[in-house]
Motif scaffolding. Structure first.
Motif, PDB file in Angstrom:
ATOM      1  N   VAL A  20       0.808  -1.219   0.000  1.00  0.00           N
ATOM      2  CA  VAL A  20       0.000   0.000   0.000  1.00  0.00           C
ATOM      3  C   VAL A  20       0.839   1.264   0.000  1.00  0.00           C
ATOM      4  CG1 VAL A  20      -2.077  -0.982   1.017  1.00  0.00           C
ATOM      5  CG2 VAL A  20      -0.290  -0.103   2.504  1.00  0.00           C
ATOM      6  N   LEU A  21       2.049   1.168   0.503  1.00  0.00           N
ATOM      7  CA  LEU A  21       2.859   2.388   0.565  1.00  0.00           C
ATOM      8  C   LEU A  21       3.882   2.454  -0.564  1.00  0.00           C
ATOM      9  CD1 LEU A  21       3.268   2.402   4.421  1.00  0.00           C
ATOM     10  CD2 LEU A  21       1.958   4.049   3.073  1.00  0.00           C
ATOM     11  N   GLY A  22       3.936   1.429  -1.348  1.00  0.00           N
ATOM     12  CA  GLY A  22       4.828   1.469  -2.498  1.00  0.00           C
ATOM     13  C   GLY A  22       6.292   1.352  -2.107  1.00  0.00           C
ATOM     14  N   ALA A  23       6.672   0.180  -1.629  1.00  0.00           N
ATOM     15  CA  ALA A  23       8.088  -0.047  -1.324  1.00  0.00           C
ATOM     16  C   ALA A  23       8.441  -1.433  -1.838  1.00  0.00           C
ATOM     17  CB  ALA A  23       8.327   0.053   0.178  1.00  0.00           C
ATOM     18  N   GLU A  24       9.718  -1.608  -2.143  1.00  0.00           N
ATOM     19  CA  GLU A  24      10.141  -2.920  -2.618  1.00  0.00           C
ATOM     20  C   GLU A  24      10.514  -3.766  -1.409  1.00  0.00           C
ATOM     21  OE1 GLU A  24      13.602  -4.986  -5.367  1.00  0.00           O
ATOM     22  OE2 GLU A  24      13.561  -2.803  -5.139  1.00  0.00           O
ATOM     23  N   LEU A  25       9.921  -4.949  -1.308  1.00  0.00           N
ATOM     24  CA  LEU A  25      10.220  -5.821  -0.178  1.00  0.00           C
ATOM     25  C   LEU A  25      11.192  -6.914  -0.624  1.00  0.00           C
ATOM     26  CD1 LEU A  25       9.673  -6.868   2.717  1.00  0.00           C
ATOM     27  CD2 LEU A  25       7.777  -8.191   1.744  1.00  0.00           C
ATOM     28  N   LEU A  26      12.317  -7.009   0.095  1.00  0.00           N
ATOM     29  CA  LEU A  26      13.295  -8.058  -0.213  1.00  0.00           C
ATOM     30  C   LEU A  26      13.298  -9.060   0.928  1.00  0.00           C
ATOM     31  CD1 LEU A  26      16.188  -5.672  -1.262  1.00  0.00           C
ATOM     32  CD2 LEU A  26      14.601  -6.870  -2.778  1.00  0.00           C
ATOM     33  N   HIS A  27      12.991 -10.317   0.605  1.00  0.00           N
ATOM     34  CA  HIS A  27      13.065 -11.357   1.625  1.00  0.00           C
ATOM     35  C   HIS A  27      14.505 -11.781   1.777  1.00  0.00           C
ATOM     36  CE1 HIS A  27       8.844 -11.915   2.394  1.00  0.00           C
ATOM     37  NE2 HIS A  27       8.642 -11.735   1.098  1.00  0.00           N
ATOM     38  N   ASP A  28      15.192 -11.154   2.668  1.00  0.00           N
ATOM     39  CA  ASP A  28      16.622 -11.396   2.784  1.00  0.00           C
ATOM     40  C   ASP A  28      17.036 -11.008   4.183  1.00  0.00           C
ATOM     41  OD1 ASP A  28      19.211 -12.039   2.006  1.00  0.00           O
ATOM     42  OD2 ASP A  28      18.940 -11.072   0.038  1.00  0.00           O
ATOM     43  N   GLN A  29      18.279 -11.265   4.485  1.00  0.00           N
ATOM     44  CA  GLN A  29      18.739 -10.890   5.814  1.00  0.00           C
ATOM     45  C   GLN A  29      19.948  -9.990   5.683  1.00  0.00           C
ATOM     46  OE1 GLN A  29      20.337 -14.020   8.317  1.00  0.00           O
ATOM     47  NE2 GLN A  29      19.197 -13.163  10.055  1.00  0.00           N
ATOM     48  N   CYS A  30      19.930  -8.964   6.442  1.00  0.00           N
ATOM     49  CA  CYS A  30      21.066  -8.045   6.417  1.00  0.00           C
ATOM     50  C   CYS A  30      22.152  -8.616   7.318  1.00  0.00           C
ATOM     51  CB  CYS A  30      20.610  -6.681   6.910  1.00  0.00           C
ATOM     52  SG  CYS A  30      21.937  -5.512   7.049  1.00  0.00           S
ATOM     53  N   ILE A  31      23.351  -8.754   6.766  1.00  0.00           N
ATOM     54  CA  ILE A  31      24.405  -9.332   7.601  1.00  0.00           C
ATOM     55  C   ILE A  31      25.522  -8.333   7.887  1.00  0.00           C
ATOM     56  CG2 ILE A  31      23.983 -11.763   7.023  1.00  0.00           C
ATOM     57  CD1 ILE A  31      26.229 -11.492   4.937  1.00  0.00           C
ATOM     58  N   GLY A  32      25.466  -7.169   7.331  1.00  0.00           N
ATOM     59  CA  GLY A  32      26.503  -6.202   7.641  1.00  0.00           C
ATOM     60  C   GLY A  32      26.193  -4.848   7.021  1.00  0.00           C
ATOM     61  N   VAL A  33      26.732  -3.813   7.637  1.00  0.00           N
ATOM     62  CA  VAL A  33      26.533  -2.455   7.129  1.00  0.00           C
ATOM     63  C   VAL A  33      27.887  -1.808   6.931  1.00  0.00           C
ATOM     64  CG1 VAL A  33      25.593  -0.174   7.632  1.00  0.00           C
ATOM     65  CG2 VAL A  33      24.339  -2.232   8.355  1.00  0.00           C
TER      66      VAL A  33
END
Ligand SMILES: Cc1cc2nc3c(=O)[nH]c(=O)nc-3n(C[C@H](O)[C@H](O)[C@H](O)COP(=O)(O)OP(=O)(O)OC[C@H]3O[C@@H](n4cnc5c(N)ncnc54)[C@H](O)[C@@H]3O)c2cc1C
Ligand code: SF4
Ligand code: SF4
Ligand code: SF4
Lengths: 163, 408, 634
Positions: free
Chosen positions: B66-79
């Motif tokens: 509804v808000l218009g964002a791309e959803l990635l089914h993933d896990q963030c492992i570092g920044v």
């Protein structure tokens, strides 16, 4: 957006608004039937007294409403008119909204185990409390119109001072 | 400007909503590692006894859609904050203009401390997935031991009890709900739970989960006592999900340090929800919390500030809980107990209700309402906002909840 | 909002020339909406200055007043005080007549005389006063003393109560301790026991209310008897009813209120040729046209055939025709609003009683010692006023119905005697037994803004008549049926069931009406309700049963006043199932509601049936009638 504006100096504490709020939320919108309901309807506004001042306290349908923020089930939501509404079927009776509302106007309906709050009387044009107040202590006003009135009032006071 | 949000829950959703208010067009990505993100996490206990289905606890509207964002089914492992880049488990790397960390908390699993904690039949209760798994497993179980008598433990206990299991809760402290109630309220609740047929053991430590054929069979306690259990739920606490941020250069103490705009110590990185630390208004201590409403507020402020708006975090408390346990509403906020005698305390019990107010000089710093909810929010708000109260007002607040409640 | 189903009233409401500032009771009703829920349920108390106290009908807030009174106590006290209020009205009305009678006997009120010696003797005989060989004056002297003694402390059962009910009823009253020994003393007693900190037992308070209601019955009966003695017992008379009786070319004088002491004299004077001449001299070719409103309308219609203009709730509407030159009022049911309505027209409102004045009205004290002169002076005011009548503002609906009025108990017996002179009641009883008359229903009471005027009356009567229930009517009920044409022979043909129509035809023909009796018998004003009791008691005595066994019921489908509460309560005490079409302020107490609608049945045989829906109410009354028929083995 429309607001319910309370003029505390007009409230007599007669509680007509409370009764009519209940009746409006009864199965049959009729007092005699309402008092016989097995689970009597709950009121959504509260007459409080502080010193000599009596006033109805009711939901402000706040921006960034604390109650909505606290609702852990999505039962509370804002409708297209800006009114903070509740969906009965989602409410689990965790009372988080009661804890969050700084005005104390969300109540617990222990009989049916859901929170109750002002819904601005969706079946009516003028809310029951507003329509029923015999002294017009409750008014349904347009937010902008109200600010304008207040500005005019101040101007008027200023000009009468100047005289 | 590209926005990236790590996390798929309420802090993320609140931030996304706020971002969209300011920038309807900007590109927003959401990285979430749960198979089905965006649901009402506090409702997961209701899956255990089947009173709700997984579908029923999803957000009514899926925020990315509804808000218009791309959803990635993933896990963030570092920044990599210098490069404005995050690395994902899939190997992908994503650039961001502004990053929001909304990864919430993760349950403490005692993997190293409790022998047998890795066995089949040991669960935590933090995610929808956990709940679904417990639900499947419990169909073959008769008994369950819940380690931890906090809110999640008790919620799980009630749900599993409703599901027909024989339930034992093991609590280390002298009373259950240590963070949400004082001993009086907790004992009153424990009493009711016991009278329903649950077993609650306090001041007991778990020593080992004993298995048979690889499956949980018994829980052995430090006292030597044993508890038969076909299943064990670990509910000993939650810690902020910050392990993947080790090399990001963020200032982290109990949780991520943020300012009033939810900015971390690193430019363009914001944080919100269960993983931040903030000052508890009631006692001035720096804390992390696990409160839905705090996640909403901090998420909203972060989203707003990231996208060019102005907002400040409202005053927050680490305890501001409301729930119903054993048919009794329990509403508590701020400081709940006063072992050192620092505060002025008023408490009164009457029938099934119990009320307690704690004042620090002219401020209300804590409250417990058990069995009674009326106007709790007024009190909680006074605690949260630390509003100075005149003597007459304080007296009135006490009078109103203790004994005769005066309403017109 | 639908105000009225009376076409004349509706026409005036729609077309009057009073301007849009003119507000009526219906406008004010709307402005009062919604009405106070505490009041509607009877759970507010202002009996002391610690109050007001209110009980939360939803059971969350206070369940007691400051003194500790519960909803049950508060509601019961309210009911009792309403009965006392009604009783005080009837007491005042009756006492007023007794005083005039006494003065007349002393030669001080030359304009009054004993008009009905037969009635005088009948009443005196019933009261145990010697008649044989005594002059009317002597008998009347004793009777008036007896009457006056009913108001003070008599020290024994009130004569008018004890001698007019069945023996069994009197015993029942004694057993319950509800036989009053003083009319005014009982009113005072209710005020006393309902004041701060006296009677808190709701059931005991209700017994007090019942006792007061019996005192009310006594006062009403006494008033009717003395009125008949002074002004004549009503006999059937053909007249007209509704606003169409106003005349464009005449001086229209409306008499409004209750007591015939004023209205009967004016009615007499208005037919004096000199007065008519004065009116014509003022330009009213049609002379003087006196019309009645409310119960005064009933009094002068049944005794003089004077047309009835309208009923209580539409009293303002009469003024809004712009054709009333003077409205002369005494007391009770006079809305203060008529003075305001009159401001929009030329109408002069004239109050006459020292206890009933009104801002905006002219007060001409009515002196019974100088009654005729007073009456002339009042009529002259109207004639004078006629000159300033604005023809452009006149709106007289050309609508009225013929009405046969004046069925006093005596008149009914007389009509029956034409069928069977030896045993007049026999034809009536035979037909009840045979089922041609399934039962009898007394309609009484007012018109209220809470239902469209007359709606409940008409809906119910149509159903009951079709089911062969004979209808008696008093007060504004009789006004409703008169205005809607139910008091004619044609109405019998049109509305009555076969059996009933046949009976009424036989009696009507025998009585020389040249057609059936009307299906709704006009028995008088509201104070005249005991006339209906007299008929019922006669039937009961003849059958050797009590009234509580007869297929006789009562209904006040549009009740308003405290008087109606008092009358309804004594109807219940008298053994009649009594329907109320307006919810009384008692529902706030389950106990009081239960007692009044059910428990009391075991004690007295009568009880209240509260049912706002007229169709359902008619069915309920028919059910009760059938129950009672079955009880009698019919
Ligand atoms: C059983 C239970 C009952 C509760 N009851 C209440 C209650 O009654 N009242 C109350 O106020 N609070 C309650 N809570 C707490 C409440 O649910 C949390 O405070 C709230 O969910 C915090 O929201 P959040 O968005 O900060 O984090 P979370 O809801 O924890 O969400 C974090 C999200 O980020 C994802 N994530 C984590 N790490 C990564 C990564 N590296 N990469 C991608 N995604 C990642 C997670 O999978 C998750 O979807 C309860 C919690 C539980 C478990
Ligand atoms: S109805 Fe009006 S005057 Fe009465 S309590 Fe409500 S707000 Fe006050
Ligand atoms: S219930 Fe309370 S918090 Fe919620 S919108 Fe209304 S006033 Fe605001
Ligand atoms: S607006 Fe309606 S729901 Fe809200 S307080 Fe008034 S009457 Fe109650």
């Amino acid at each position: 957006m429309q607001l319910i504006y309370v003029q505390t100096d007009r409230c007599l504490g007669c509680r007509t608004c409370e009764i009519q709020c209940r009746v409006e939320h009864a199965e049959e919108k009729n007092l005699f039937a309402a008092i016989r309901q097995i689970h009597p309807p709950k009121k959504r506004l509260f007459i409080e007294q502080q010193g000599k001042v009596k006033a109805p306290i009711l939901c402000h349908h706040c921006d960034d409403s604390p109650c909505m923020a606290a609702c852990i089930t999505g039962s509370l939501y804002r409708d297209e008119h800006g009114i903070v509404q509740r969906k009965d079927e989602l409410c689990i009776g965790c009372w988080s909204c009661i804890m969050a509302c700084p005005f104390g106007v969300v109540a617990r309906d222990a009989d049916v185990h859901v929170a109750v709050k002002c819904d601005r009387c969706p079946d009516r044009e003028i809310p029951a409390c507003v329509a029923s107040c015999p002294t017009k202590a409750l008014r349904l006003v347009d937010a902008d119109q109200l600010s304008k009135e207040r500005r005019q009032e101040i101007l008027f006071r200023g000009s009468s001072l100047a005289e | 400007m590209e926005y990236l949000i790590v996390g798929g829950s309420i802090a993320a959703a609140s931030a996304l909503t706020a971002i969209r208010k300011n920038t309807p067009q900007a590109e927003v990505r959401v990285v979430a590692d749960e198979p089905v993100p965006f649901y009402y996490r506090p409702l997961i206990p209701y899956l255990l006894d089947g009173s709700r289905t997984a579908d029923e606890i999803l957000f009514a509207e899926h925020p990315p859609t509804v808000l218009g964002a791309e959803l990635l089914h993933d896990q963030c492992i570092g920044v990599e904050s210098k490069q404005h880049l995050v690395r994902l488990r899939s190997g992908r790397e994503l650039r961001y203009g502004k990053l929001l960390l909304a990864a919430g908390g993760a349950p403490v699993m005692l993997l190293d401390d409790l022998p047998g904690a890795k066995s089949e039949g040991v669960f935590a209760l933090r995610s929808l997935d956990d709940a679904v798994k417990i639900r499947q497993y419990l169909l073959h179980c008769k008994t369950v031991a819940i380690i931890g008598g906090g809110l999640v433990g008790i919620k799980a206990a009630e749900a599993l009890f409703r599901a027909g299991l024989s339930v034992t809760v093991i609590e280390q402290q002298p009373h259950i709900l240590a963070l949400r109630a004082d001993s009086f309220a907790a004992d009153a609740i424990a009493e009711r739970l016991r009278s329903k047929g649950m077993t609650l053991l306090t001041e007991e430590d778990s020593e080992e989960i004993v298995t048979s054929a690889g499956k949980v069979n018994t829980l052995r306690l430090a006292s030597g006592r044993t508890v038969t259990a076909d299943m064990v739920i670990l509910a000993v606490g939650v810690k902020p999900n910050i392990d993947f941020l080790k090399n990001a250069g963020l200032e982290i103490e109990h949780g991520i340090v943020v300012n009033q705009q939810m900015q971390s110590s690193v430019p363009d990185i914001y944080a919100a929800g269960d993983l931040i630390q903030f000052i508890d208004q009631a006692d001035g201590k720096t804390v992390v919390s696990g409160l839905w409403s705090n996640a909403v507020h901090s998420g909203r402020v972060a989203g707003c500030c990231m996208s060019g708006g102005r907002a400040v975090l409202p005053p927050l408390l680490s305890v501001m809980n409301s729930t119903e346990i054993a048919g009794l509403p329990l509403l508590s906020a701020g400081v709940l107990d006063d072992p050192q005698g620092r505060y002025t305390v008023f408490a009164e019990a009457c029938g099934n209700s119990y009320r307690k107010l704690l004042f620090d000089q002219n401020r209300l710093v804590g409250m417990i309402f058990l069995g009674q909810t009326e106007r709790a929010g007024v009190y909680a708000n006074l605690i949260r906002c630390q509003i100075p109260l005149e003597k007459s007002r304080r007296e009135q607040l006490v009078r109103e909840v203790m004994g005769a409640i005066k309403r017109v | 909002m639908k105000c009225s189903i009376d076409p004349a009233v509706t026409e005036v409401l729609n077309n009057h020339k009073g301007g849009n500032k003119l507000k009526t009771a219906w406008d004010r009703y709307e402005a009062q909406q919604p009405q106070c829920g505490f009041g509607e349920l009877g759970v507010c108390c202002r009996h002391c200055m610690q109050g007001p106290c209110r009980i939360d009908p939803f059971g969350e807030g206070p369940d007691r007043g400051i003194c500790g009174a519960t909803a049950d106590t508060i509601v019961a006290r309210g009911v009792a005080r309403a009965v006392a209020g009604g009783t005080a009205s009837h007491s005042g009305h009756a006492l007023h007549i007794a005083h005039v009678l006494k003065k007349m006997l002393a030669g001080k009120t030359p304009d009054y005389a004993i008009k009905d010696e037969v009635k005088l003797k009948a009443v005196a005989g019933r009261c145990g006063i010697a008649i044989e060989g005594r002059s009317s004056k002597e008998i009347a002297q004793d009777l008036v003393e007896k009457a006056l003694s009913e108001f003070g402390d008599k020290g024994e059962a009130l004569t008018w109560a004890a001698t007019t009910v069945t023996k069994a009823r009197l015993e029942t009253f004694s057993k319950l301790g509800i036989v009053p020994t003083s009319i005014d003393g009982t009113i005072a007693e209710v005020m006393h026991r309902t004041t701060y900190g006296v009677d808190a037992d709701p059931v005991n308070i209700l017994l007090g209310a019942l006792k007061c209601a019996v005192a009310d019955y006594t006062a009403c009966h006494l008033a009717t008897d003395l009125s008949d003695i002074l002004f004549g017992t009503p006999q059937p008379v053909v007249s007209k009813a509704n606003l169409g009786v106003l005349k464009e070319d005449a001086v229209n004088i409306a008499l409004h209120g209750h007591n015939p002491l004023l209205s009967d004299i004016i009615a007499q004077v208005a037919s004096e040729p000199e007065m008519i001449a004065e009116a014509q001299a003022a330009g009213a070719a049609g002379g003087l046209n006196v019309v009645g409103i409310c119960c005064t309308g009933n009094e002068i219609m049944m005794r003089h055939g004077i047309p009835l203009a309208t009923s209580s709730i539409s009293q303002e509407v009469a003024i809004m025709t712009g054709a009333i030159d003077a409205m002369v009022v005494d007391y009770q049911c006079i809305m203060p609003a008529i003075a305001t309505a009159a401001e929009c027209f030329h109408t002069k409102v004239i109050t006459t009683m020292p206890i009933a004045k009104m801002p905006g009205a002219e007060h001409i004290a009515f002196s019974d010692e100088n009654a005729v002169e007073c009456a002339r002076a009042i009529l002259r005011q109207g004639i004078e006023r006629f000159k300033s009548r604005n023809p452009d503002k006149v709106c007289i609906p050309q609508k009225s119905s013929t009405a046969i009025a004046g069925f006093s108990a005596e008149a009914i017996v007389a009509a029956l005697a034409k069928v069977n002179a030896d045993d007049p009641l026999k034809p009536l009883i035979d037909n009840i037994v045979a089922g041609n008359i399934r039962g009898i229903c007394l309609f009484a009471g007012c018109n209220t803004v809470k239902v469209p005027q007359d709606h409940n009356y008409i809906e119910m009567v149509k159903k009951l008549l079709a089911e062969n229930v004979l209808i008696l009517a008093t007060g504004c009920a009789s006004s409703a049926y008169a205005r809607h044409g139910f008091m004619t022979s044609e109405a019998t043909i049109r509305y009555a069931g076969k059996g009933l129509a046949a009976v009424l035809t036989v009696i009507g023909e025998a009585a020389g009406l040249g057609g059936p009796l009307p299906p709704v018998l006009h028995m008088g004003s509201c104070v005249d309700n005991p006339r209906a009791v007299d008929v019922a008691v006669a039937i009961a005595n003849k059958l050797g049963v009590d009234v509580s066994q007869l297929p006789v019921v009562a209904s006040a489908p549009e009740a308003v006043t405290e008087k109606a509460v008092a009358i309804g309560t004594w109807a219940v005490a008298g053994g009649l199932p009594t329907h109320l079409g307006v919810v009384p302020p008692v529902l706030g107490s389950k106990l009081v509601t239960e007692v009044l609608t059910s428990t009391v049945k075991d004690l007295l045989g009568g009880y209240f049936i509260v049912e706002p829906d007229p169709a359902k109410a008619a069915v309920a009354l028919l059910t009760v009638i059938d129950e009672r028929r079955a009880g009698l083995g019919l």
